[in-house]
Motif scaffolding. Structure first.
Motif, short mmCIF file in Angstrom:
data_model
loop_
_atom_site.label_atom_id
_atom_site.label_comp_id
_atom_site.label_asym_id
_atom_site.label_seq_id
_atom_site.Cartn_x
_atom_site.Cartn_y
_atom_site.Cartn_z
N LEU A 129 14.42 31.50 55.15
CA LEU A 129 14.56 30.09 54.83
C LEU A 129 15.94 29.64 55.27
O LEU A 129 16.96 30.19 54.82
N ALA A 130 16.00 28.68 56.18
CA ALA A 130 17.28 28.10 56.58
C ALA A 130 17.64 26.98 55.62
O ALA A 130 16.77 26.19 55.20
N LEU A 131 18.92 26.90 55.27
CA LEU A 131 19.38 25.93 54.28
C LEU A 131 20.57 25.16 54.84
O LEU A 131 21.56 25.76 55.29
N GLN B 86 13.60 22.18 45.55
CA GLN B 86 14.19 22.35 44.23
C GLN B 86 14.73 21.05 43.65
O GLN B 86 15.54 21.05 42.73
N GLY B 87 14.31 19.93 44.21
CA GLY B 87 14.78 18.65 43.69
C GLY B 87 16.00 18.15 44.44
O GLY B 87 16.48 18.76 45.39
N THR B 88 16.51 17.00 44.02
CA THR B 88 17.64 16.36 44.71
C THR B 88 18.64 15.82 43.68
O THR B 88 18.33 15.66 42.50
N PHE B 89 19.84 15.55 44.17
CA PHE B 89 20.82 14.83 43.36
C PHE B 89 20.44 13.36 43.31
O PHE B 89 19.82 12.84 44.24
N PRO B 90 20.81 12.66 42.26
CA PRO B 90 20.58 11.20 42.24
C PRO B 90 21.45 10.53 43.28
O PRO B 90 22.54 11.00 43.61
N PRO B 91 20.99 9.42 43.84
CA PRO B 91 21.82 8.70 44.82
C PRO B 91 23.15 8.27 44.20
O PRO B 91 23.23 7.97 43.01
N ALA B 92 24.17 8.22 45.05
CA ALA B 92 25.49 7.81 44.57
C ALA B 92 25.49 6.39 44.04
O ALA B 92 26.26 6.04 43.15
N SER B 93 24.58 5.55 44.57
CA SER B 93 24.53 4.15 44.13
C SER B 93 24.08 4.03 42.67
O SER B 93 24.31 2.99 42.05
N GLN B 94 23.43 5.07 42.14
CA GLN B 94 22.95 5.02 40.76
C GLN B 94 23.99 5.50 39.75
O GLN B 94 23.77 5.45 38.55
N LEU C 81 13.03 25.09 57.11
CA LEU C 81 14.33 24.47 56.84
C LEU C 81 14.24 23.64 55.58
O LEU C 81 13.29 22.89 55.37
N GLU C 82 15.25 23.79 54.72
CA GLU C 82 15.40 22.94 53.56
C GLU C 82 16.78 22.27 53.64
O GLU C 82 17.79 22.95 53.82
N VAL C 83 16.81 20.94 53.55
CA VAL C 83 18.06 20.19 53.62
C VAL C 83 18.35 19.62 52.24
O VAL C 83 17.52 18.91 51.65
N VAL C 84 19.50 19.96 51.71
CA VAL C 84 19.95 19.45 50.42
C VAL C 84 21.05 18.44 50.68
O VAL C 84 22.06 18.76 51.30
N VAL C 85 20.84 17.20 50.25
CA VAL C 85 21.85 16.16 50.41
C VAL C 85 22.70 16.12 49.15
O VAL C 85 22.21 15.85 48.06
N SER C 86 23.99 16.40 49.31
CA SER C 86 24.94 16.37 48.20
C SER C 86 25.90 15.21 48.42
O SER C 86 26.89 15.35 49.15
N ALA D 64 29.11 24.29 45.53
CA ALA D 64 28.37 24.18 44.28
C ALA D 64 26.88 23.89 44.49
O ALA D 64 26.03 24.54 43.89
N PRO D 65 26.50 22.92 45.35
CA PRO D 65 25.06 22.73 45.60
C PRO D 65 24.40 23.96 46.21
O PRO D 65 23.24 24.26 45.91
N LEU D 66 25.13 24.67 47.08
CA LEU D 66 24.58 25.88 47.67
C LEU D 66 24.31 26.93 46.59
O LEU D 66 23.24 27.56 46.55
N VAL D 67 25.27 27.10 45.68
CA VAL D 67 25.09 28.04 44.58
C VAL D 67 23.95 27.58 43.67
O VAL D 67 23.12 28.39 43.23
N ASN D 68 23.92 26.29 43.36
CA ASN D 68 22.83 25.75 42.52
C ASN D 68 21.46 26.08 43.11
O ASN D 68 20.53 26.49 42.41
N TYR D 69 21.34 25.87 44.42
CA TYR D 69 20.04 26.05 45.06
C TYR D 69 19.62 27.52 45.04
O TYR D 69 18.47 27.84 44.70
N ILE D 70 20.53 28.41 45.40
CA ILE D 70 20.19 29.84 45.40
C ILE D 70 19.85 30.31 44.00
O ILE D 70 18.91 31.10 43.80
#
Length: 754
Positions: free
Chosen positions: A653-655, A64-72, A680-685, A692-698
C-alpha cells in the motif's frame, strides 16, 4: 503537464512575503520527467501484476477517514491554536510514548520539557485571523515605535563625545532623521501598492535585482532580527534597572532569562489575541504622549529656555565624521518600518489599502514621538549616563518618582520586550522563505508539534543570546552592529522598487520611482556611514555575518541542486520489480486482466487469516505481511522504494500525506501518469504536519488488523559528507521511535546515495 514551479527562484506568487505554502517542500515534475514517469509505468506493466490484483490483495481497508476541513475550524478564547478531532488514531500519544527516554534522568528532563512547553498537539489547525487597522497598528508597529526608547539616546551618546558643542547638533540631526522617516515611510507605501500580497526586502530585491541581492537582503534582515532581540532586551533591562538600580549587576543574566522566556513562549506555539499585543504598545504610546505633553507645558512655563546641560569632557572635536556617526546611530529609531509591508495579507479587505493607512499612522506617530523626545531632551538638558537611561531621566524630571514615572518605565520595558517577540515571528518566516527557495535547510520549512517554526525560533534565540552576552547586554555597544543589517535591507528593498517602477512604467510611475529612489539614497547614506564610521566599534560583526550567511546559503543551494539532479527521473536509472505478484494470496488460473497474456501474471483473490493480536508466530508461514510505502513525491528514490516493496511479493500500500487538497490532486495525477500499479491512499492533512498523520494512519491499520506484520519502507537520502546530513530529514528515526511500543511494526529504509 506544467505544475507552475520555476525552480528555486519561484514564481512571483511563491516569492511573495506570505509564509511558504505547506507544499513548498514538495517539488513538481516537468514535462520531461512526466514522459519518463510514463515510460517507467509501461516497463512496470511488463513485470508486475495488474493494479486491480494488487488492490484485491490488500488485507485491510485503506480508507481510515479524513481530517475535517480547515474552514470548519474556528478559534476559541484568547488563542489562535485550536485542537481538532484527529484522523483515525492516537498518533500523538504514540509519539509521546516513543519520545520518552528509557533512563530516569532522561524521563525527568522530558517531563520538565513537556511541563514547560506543553504536550504535543495530536492534530491542530493554524487559523488565520484578519486584523482591523486599530489592532494591526500595535501588533505590527511595536518594533518601530519602541525604537524611540533608544534611538535618541544612541544619537546623543555619540554627540556627547564633543561636549556641549556636539550636543548642539542634536536638533538638526533629529530633523534630518525625521525627514528620512517620512521619506522611507512614503517609499514603503509604494512597496505595498506594488506588492499587495506582502513585499519584504528579500522578495522585492530578489524579484527586481536578482538572486544574489535578494540573498544579501535576507541576510541583512536575519541579522536585523537577531539584533532586534538583543537590542530590545538590553534596552528593556536598562529600563528596569533604571527603576531598580540594585539589579544592574545582574543585567546580563536577567536579559538571558528574558530571551529564554521568549523562546519557551514561542515554542509553545500560543499566539495570543491582538488585544493582548495591543495593550503594551498603546500604553507606551500614551505614556510617551503624556511625557511629551507634560514636558512641553513645563518648558512653556520656563519661557522655552533650555536648561543648561552638564559640561561633559570633550573627547573629540566636532567634524563631519562625528555628525555622520550620530546620524547613523539615531537612525536606528527607524527599525521595524518594514514590518507592515511584510504582513499585508493579515489585514482585513481591502488588504493593501488598510495596510497603507496603518503604515501612515505608524510613521506619523513615530515622527511625533521621536521629534518630541529629542526636543524635550534639549529643553531639559539631559545627557546619557551609565546608570540611567535618557528616557528615565526625562520621566523622573517631569513626573518625579511617583506612579506616573513607574508607568512610563513599565510600559517602555513591556513594549521593548514585545518588540523582541516580533522578531520571533519574522525571523523564522524569512528563514522558511529561504528554505522554500533551497537556500536554507528544509527543516526550517516545517512546523513543530505546537505549530511554530521551532527550529527557526531556537536558532534565533541561540544567536541572540550569544550576541547579547558578547556585548555584555550594553545597548550603546549593540547599536553600531544593529544599523548595518537594518539599512542594508532598506537600501536593497528600495533599490529593487526603483527597478520595479522603471520596468513596469504604470500610471504615476515617475512619482513612485522618485519616492523610492529618495528612500534608497537616504538608506544607502546611513548604511555607508554606519559601515565606515562604526566598523571598528562592531559594524564589522554585522558585515561578516551577512557575508557568511550568503556564502552558507549559496553552498546549501548547490547541494540541494546536486541532490535534485540525482533524484530526477531519467530513463537510464529505472528500477523494476521482477515478476511482482503478491504471494500472500492464493493463485488461480494464470491470465492477464488487461487482455494480453503475460508471463508470470496471476489472477488473485485475497485470503484473510484469522486475526491474532499476540506475537506468537514461530514459523514463516504464520507471518502475514502488509508493506506500506510512504511516498513524498515521484522521484528516483521513491521509485526504488516502490520497486523494492513490490519485489517482496507481499501486499503493498503506497501512502501519500499531502498538506493541501491541491497537492493531493497533483500527486494523484502523477500516480495516474505512472499507471497506478500499486494501491494508493492519499491522506490530506490541512494542519501543516506530516509525521503525526502518518503515525495516526499506520496505527489505525494496526488496530484494524493486529495480526498483520506492518513493514514501513522509506526511501532515505544518504549523503557522502557529514556536513550535509542536517540538510535532510530523519523521518525513519522518528518513526522507529514512534512505533517502538507497537507490536509487529517494522521500519526499514531503502538507501539512495548522492
Amino acid at each position: 503537464m506544467e505544475d507552475g514551479r520555476t525552480g528555486a527562484g519561484g514564481t512571483r506568487e511563491e516569492r511573495s512575503g506570505a509564509p511558504p505554502s505547506p507544499a513548498a517542500a514538495l517539488p513538481g515534475l516537468d514535462d520531461q520527467q512526466l514522459g519518463v514517469l510514463r515510460q517507467i509505468g509501461r516497463a512496470w506493466q511488463e513485470v508486475a501484476d495488474t493494479p486491480e490484483a494488487w488492490r484485491r490483495a490488500l488485507p485491510v481497508d485503506p480508507d481510515q477517514g479524513t481530517f475535517p476541513p480547515a474552514s470548519q475550524v474556528r478559534p476559541t478564547g484568547l488563542f489562535r491554536h485550536v485542537r481538532v478531532a484527529g484522523m483515525g488514531g492516537t498518533g500523538a500519544e504514540t509519539l509521546r510514548r516513543a519520545e520518552l527516554p528509557p533512563t530516569g534522568p532522561g524521563r525527568l528532563g522530558y517531563r520538565a520539557r513537556r511541563l514547560l512547553l506543553g504536550a504535543p498537539l495530536r492534530s491542530t489547525a493554524l487559523v488565520r485571523e484578519r486584523m482591523r487597522k486599530l489592532l494591526a497598528l500595535p501588533v505590527l508597529s511595536a518594533d518601530a515605535l519602541s525604537s524611540v526608547a533608544y534611538g535618541p539616546e544612541a544619537m546623543l551618546a555619540v554627540l556627547i563625545l564633543a561636549g556641549t558643542v556636539g550636543l548642539s547638533y542634536s536638533l538638526p540631526i533629529a530633523a534630518t532623521i525625521a525627514l528620512m522617516m517620512l521619506t522611507v515611510g512614503l517609499a514603503y507605501r509604494q512597496t505595498i501598492r506594488a506588492y499587495p500580497h506582502g513585499g519584504g526586502a528579500y522578495t522585492v530585491a530578489g524579484d527586481n535585482l536578482g538572486r544574489r541581492p535578494g540573498l544579501v537582503a535576507a541576510a541583512g534582515l536575519m541579522t536585523d532580527y537577531i539584533l532586534t532581540v538583543a537590542v530590545s532586551v538590553s534596552a528593556g533591562t536598562a529600563a528596569v534597572t533604571s527603576v531598580v538600580p540594585a539589579l544592574a549587576p545582574a543585567s546580563v543574566p536577567l536579559g538571558v532569562g528574558v530571551i529564554a522566556l521568549l523562546l519557551a513562549g514561542n515554542l509553545r506555539g500560543i499566539r495570543q489575541a491582538g488585544a493582548l499585543f495591543a495593550l503594551p504598545t498603546y500604553a507606551f504610546v500614551v505614556a510617551m504622549f503624556a511625557l511629551i505633553g507634560a514636558g512641553v507645558v513645563d518648558a512653556a512655563g520656563q519661557g522655552f529656555s533650555p536648561t543648561p546641560a552638564p559640561q561633559p569632557p570633550v573627547v573629540e572635536s566636532v567634524g563631519v565624521l562625528l555628525v555622520m556617526r550620530a546620524f547613523a546611530s539615531g537612525s536606528t529609531a527607524m527599525t521595524g518600518v518594514e514590518a507592515i509591508s511584510n504582513a499585508v495579507p493579515v489585514f482585513q479587505p481591502v488588504e493593501w489599502r488598510n495596510a497603507r493607512t496603518t503604515l501612515t499612522w505608524m510613521i506619523g506617530i513615530l515622527v511625533v514621538l521621536f521629534s518630541g523626545l529629542v526636543v524635550l531632551i534639549h529643553f531639559n538638558g539631559v545627557t546619557p549616563t551609565p546608570h540611567q537611561t535618557v528616557l528615565s531621566q526625562l520621566a523622573r524630571g517631569t513626573f518625579g518618582s511617583g506612579w506616573m514615572y513607574v508607568f512610563v518605565q513599565a510600559s517602555t520595558a513591556a513594549v521593548l520586550l514585545l518588540a523582541a517577540n516580533t522578531a520571533f515571528n519574522d525571523f523564522p518566516r524569512v528563514l522558511s522563505l529561504l528554505a522554500r527557495d533551497r537556500y536554507a535547510p528544509k527543516t526550517f520549512l516545517r512546523m513543530g508539534d505546537r505549530l511554530a517554526y521551532s527550529n527557526g525560533i531556537i536558532l534565533l534565540s541561540t544567536a541572540a543570546v550569544i550576541i547579547y552576552v558578547v556585548f555584555n547586554g550594553d545597548t550603546t555597544s549593540l547599536i553600531p552592529v544593529y544599523a548595518v543589517g537594518v539599512f542594508l535591507a532598506f537600501t536593497l528593498s528600495q533599490t529593487g522598487m526603483v527597478v520595479h517602477w522603471w520596468r513596469r512604467r504604470t500610471d504615476r510611475w515617475r512619482r513612485s520611482l522618485t519616492v523610492n529612489a529618495a528612500g534608497a539614497v537616504l538608506s544607502a547614506v546611513v548604511l555607508v556611514t554606519a559601515a565606515v564610521t562604526k566598523f571598528t566599534a562592531g559594524a564589522w560583526v554585522a558585515m561578516l555575518t551577512v557575508g557568511l550567511l550568503v556564502l552558507v546559503a549559496t553552498r546549501i543551494r548547490r547541494h540541494y541542486k546536486a541532490v535534485d539532479t540525482a533524484l530526477r527521473l531519467h530513463p537510464h536509472a529505472i528500477e523494476l520489480p521482477r515478476d511482482a505478484t503478491p504471494a500472500s494470496v492464493r493463485p488461480t488460473v494464470s491470465g492477464a486482466e488487461r487482455g494480453q497474456p503475460r508471463k508470470g501474471a496471476h489472477a488473485v483473490r485475497p485470503v484473510f487469516p484469522q486475526p491474532r493480536g499476540e506475537e506468537k508466530e514461530e514459523t514463516p508461514e504464520e507471518i502475514h505481511h502488509l508493506t506500506v510505502v510512504p511516498v513524498e513525491t515521484m522521484h528516483l528514490a521513491s521509485m526504488r522504494a516502490l520497486a523494492y516493496a513490490a519485489s517482496l511479493q507481499q501486499p503493498v500500500l503506497a501512502l501519500h500525506v499531502s498538506p493541501t487538497d491541491a497537492e493531493a490532486q497533483r500527486f494523484r495525477g502523477y500516480w495516474t501518469q505512472w499507471g497506478g500499479h500499486l494501491p494508493l491512499e492519499v491522506v490530506v492533512s490541512p494542519y501543516r504536519v506530516i509525521i503525526a498523520p502518518l503515525v495516526n494512519y499506520i496505527e489505525a491499520l494496526h488496530r484494524q488488523r493486529p495480526d498483520l506484520t506492518l513493514t514501513i519502507i522509506l526511501p532515505e537520502i544518504v549523503v557522502r559528507h557529514w556536513r550535509h546530513r542536517f540538510l535532510h530529514g530523519h523521518t525513519a528515526a522518528r518513526l522507529r521511535r514512534a512505533f517502538r511500543p507497537l507490536a509487529k511494526v517494522v521500519v526499514t529504509t531503502v538507501p539512495f546515495h548522492v
